[in-house]
Design an enzyme around this catalytic site. Structure first.
Site, PDB file in Angstrom:
ATOM      1  N   ARG A   1      13.839  -1.905  -5.040  1.00  0.00           N
ATOM      2  CA  ARG A   1      13.849  -2.548  -6.276  1.00  0.00           C
ATOM      3  C   ARG A   1      13.964  -1.641  -7.367  1.00  0.00           C
ATOM      4  NH1 ARG A   1       9.194   0.525  -7.446  1.00  0.00           N
ATOM      5  NH2 ARG A   1       7.654   0.421  -5.563  1.00  0.00           N
TER       6      ARG A   1
ATOM      7  N   LYS B   1       7.223  -0.019   6.839  1.00  0.00           N
ATOM      8  CA  LYS B   1       7.315   1.494   6.835  1.00  0.00           C
ATOM      9  C   LYS B   1       7.646   2.021   8.144  1.00  0.00           C
ATOM     10  CE  LYS B   1       6.372   1.171   2.446  1.00  0.00           C
ATOM     11  NZ  LYS B   1       7.761   0.794   1.675  1.00  0.00           N
TER      12      LYS B   1
ATOM     13  N   GLU C   1       0.531   9.438  10.222  1.00  0.00           N
ATOM     14  CA  GLU C   1       1.401  10.579   9.859  1.00  0.00           C
ATOM     15  C   GLU C   1       0.792  11.947   9.676  1.00  0.00           C
ATOM     16  OE1 GLU C   1       5.032   8.640   6.858  1.00  0.00           O
ATOM     17  OE2 GLU C   1       3.547  10.140   6.021  1.00  0.00           O
TER      18      GLU C   1
ATOM     19  N   HIS D   1      -2.908   8.769  -5.166  1.00  0.00           N
ATOM     20  CA  HIS D   1      -1.503   8.257  -4.812  1.00  0.00           C
ATOM     21  C   HIS D   1      -0.521   7.460  -5.723  1.00  0.00           C
ATOM     22  CE1 HIS D   1      -2.599  10.289  -1.165  1.00  0.00           C
ATOM     23  NE2 HIS D   1      -3.753   9.472  -1.217  1.00  0.00           N
TER      24      HIS D   1
END
Lengths: 517, 166
Positions: free
Chosen positions: A307, A127, A215, A250
């Site tokens: 994917r 990421k 973040e 999440h």
């Protein structure tokens, strides 16, 4: 023997090994069958009786017990591919689907890889690397900082410093992460160290890589993603958006397409950003670019999933394009054969994920037998499932049992259709989230399209609880106990089985008894 | 008319004593009691293809797994427990904190004799690659720790017991 549709493709094949299990393995087997391709299932010993093993043209059992020895065992999977003379490998989602070393190994073995290049997987899978690449390509990312320190104490110190600059509330996310694992929200600076340690540990155990970055937490956002398709000639198109804001822990619970808030203009902007993101890594195949969209309509790159996605069916409904078939076509080296202007939105589609979990109790995973499994049918209803009646839900694999998808002319009609379909769905023996989903789909805030990532916490601040047990329900249970129906049900070898029940072909329990004595 | 003996059913933690009667395939409620509360109802029911058809026209789908009845009625699913006659109680171990799902104990943060506050983080479990915190149900002193790090436990396993502060 070659297939006509594959003519002109630079990478022909006739047999596909599916390096996955459950629902997505079934989905891929069906696509192979429609395209005239042979399918090979691989399975662990505890999946011997599973539906996907039954459905595949060929099935080979993996040696070993743990996930690492079975579904994550690259060496063994490649040996099976060789022995069964499979020409291509489809990884599905989860497991090895986003492992660049697997993509590399498959291609090095001379097999066709149904997916993007190892390089693209690697860039997007990490990421922090992805954030840097996207920034360079001019795509907005969520404000935050990458943490390059690997050693624990140095990383904790760097996270601590970065958190001061990023500000509260913030998210700590595993660089190798996904699916909510290795992720922690922090609302107070005193929690940073503990949260970072927990996130690192979870990331290390789930991905073998403990790196975590910082973040800013953007609240009241929507999670909206763009489906893209890219061929080996560099052509990339997008297939509009999916709104996936409704999540718990999440993880997505309900998805719909199109989003109730995305205008033509925003769709074009986000679509262009997604196409650019794919081009930045020379992407090939089906992929998804995820964005967070703020209440002001600005969007930030979240991540790219390299994917097929769990929620791909809703895009298939509204565009009429079979994404798994497209993956197989692109892998064979065929061009897209479509342009952006060919993509049109038709109607509205909603998907809910049927999980074996206790919504009454913080959505904790549940286990048990699927004693009764009676799914809905009818116009515009699709069920993608990897289980059937009589199966056992175990804690070994993901608790998702099925995906229920509806397609209708507009959002209102789709909501009505989903409500009706859920009310028909009967699962007994294992606790599922069906009752919760019924309340969710009927909620005024959902119907008004006010779906944000905190939807569940906002609308059920004290948790969700089911309808109270009525006297009729207790009465029903008392009748069952007293009349002995249940004992006739559960003891299938019982010679006392009542003739009336024994001879009733509609009795679901008889069928269970046959399969699971 | 055949009046059947009372049976006990646990619904949402409440214990009901239910007596029903049967005549020509039709079932009626004789009595339905939960502590002091008694419910009267004229609802009756018959059996239909292994399921229960109520006199108001609704059909309940039923299944039994172990001691649990699963009932699906009016689009909702319920799980009830049959209580064997003579069984003492269905209550959980008092002051005990149990595993909410099958999984592995990841870390144990307290030992016997520790004083803890309500909601204090006592141990962490892992199931399906997700971590779950086990917290103190109330303030008190840890009396027994039943598990150690790395141990696999079943759902409902008593992990820790504590004596509540008076």
């Amino acid at each position: 023997m070659s297939l006509r549709w594959m003519e002109g493709g630079s990478r022909p094949y006739t047999k596909v090994l599916i390096a996955n299990r459950g629902e997505i393995a079934c989905r891929i087997i069906r696509a192979c069958r429609e395209l005239g391709l042979k399918s090979v299932a691989i399975h662990a010993a505890n999946d011997r009786e599973s539906l996907f093993v039954e459905m595949a043209d060929q099935a080979v059992e993996l040696k070993g017990g743990s996930l690492a020895e079975t579904y994550l065992n690259i060496k063994q999977i490649l040996e099976i591919a060789e022995n069964t003379q499979a020409g291509a490998i489809h990884p599905g989602f989860g497991f090895l689907s986003e492992r660049s070393d697997f993509a590399n190994a498959v291609q090095s073995a001379g097999l066709v890889w149904v997916g993007p290049s190892a390089q693209a997987i690697e860039s997007m899978g990490d990421k922090m690397t992805a954030r840097r690449l996207m920034r360079k390509a001019g795509i907005p990312v969520i404000p935050g900082e990458e943490i390059d320190e690997v050693e624990e104490q140095a990383a904790l110190a760097a996270i601590h410093e970065a958190s001061q600059r990023v500000g509260l509330p913030l998210m700590l996310k595993a660089s190798a992460g996904g699916g909510g694992k290795g992720m922690r929200m922090v609302e107070d600076f005193s929690e940073v160290r503990g949260a970072a340690m927990a996130a690192r540990r979870e990331a290390l155990s789930a991905f073998g890589d403990g790196r975590v970055y910082v973040e800013r937490m953007i609240t009241s956002t929507r999670h909206i993603e763009i489906q893209i398709l890219a061929d080996s000639f560099g052509e990339v198109i997008h297939l509009c958006e999916r709104e996936c804001s409704v999540q718990r822990r999440h993880q997505k619970v309900l998805e719909e397409a199109p989003s109730p808030v995305v205008s033509e203009n925003l769709r074009a902007q986000m679509g262009a950003a997604a196409v650019n993101a794919a081009k930045a890594v020379s992407y090939e195949g089906a992929g998804t670019v995820e964005f967070l969209v703020t209440p002001h309509g600005t969007f930030h790159f979240l991540e790219m999933n390299t994917r097929i996605q769990v929620e791909h069916p809703i895009t298939e409904c509204i565009t009429g394009i079979d994404l798994v078939c497209e993956q197989l076509r692109i892998a064979a080296g065929l061009p897209l054969g479509r342009e952006q202007s060919d993509i049109k939105v038709n109607g509205h589609a909603i998907e809910v994920r049927i999980y074996a979990e206790d919504a009454n109790n913080g959505f904790l995973p549940a286990i048990g037998p699927l004693t009764v499994w009676s799914p809905p049918t009818g116009p515009g209803i699709r069920l993608d499932s990897g289980v059937r009646q009589g199966d056992e839900v175990t804690p070994i694999y993901d608790p998702m049992l099925a995906k229920l998808v509806v397609h209708a002319s507009d959002r209102k009609a789709a909501i009505r259709r989903m409500k009706s379909a859920l009310s028909e769905f009967i699962i007994l023996g294992t606790t599922t989230n069906i009752d919760f989903l019924q309340d969710l789909i009927s909620h005024p805030a959902y119907r008004a399209g006010k779906t944000t990532t905190d939807f569940i916490e906002t609308n059920w601040p004290n948790g969700w609880s089911n309808t109270q047990t009525s006297l009729e329900v207790i009465f029903t249970a008392a009748i069952a106990q007293n009349s002995g129906i249940h004992s006739k049900i559960s003891i299938s070898t019982d010679t006392q089985l009542g003739d009336q029940i024994r001879n009733d072909p509609m009795n679901p329990f008889i069928r269970i008894g046959r399969r699971f004595p | 008319m055949n009046v059947m003996k009372s049976i006990y059913i646990d619904a949402e933690g409440l214990r009901w004593a239910v007596s029903i009667s049967e005549k020509d395939g039709t079932f009626n409620i004789v009595s339905m009691q939960q502590e002091e509360q008694s419910i009267e109802s004229t609802v009756s029911a018959t059996l239909r293809k292994g399921n229960v058809l109520l006199s108001d026209g609704r059909k309940a789908t039923i299944a039994k797994v172990g001691d649990d009845w699963w009932v699906h009625l009016s689009a909702r699913t319920y799980r009830l427990k049959y209580i064997e006659p003579g069984s003492s109680s269905v209550d959980e171990v008092e002051g005990g904190m149990t595993a909410p799902m099958p999984g592995t104990v990841l870390e144990v943060l307290v030992i016997k004799g520790d004083r803890v506050q309500a909601e204090q983080h006592l141990m962490t479990m892992e199931a399906m690659k997700m971590e779950h915190k086990i917290v103190a149900s109330e303030s008190g002193t840890i009396s027994v720790v039943h598990c150690s790090e790395g141990q696999k436990v079943e759902q409902g396993f008593v992990l820790i017991e504590l004596d509540a502060t008076e």
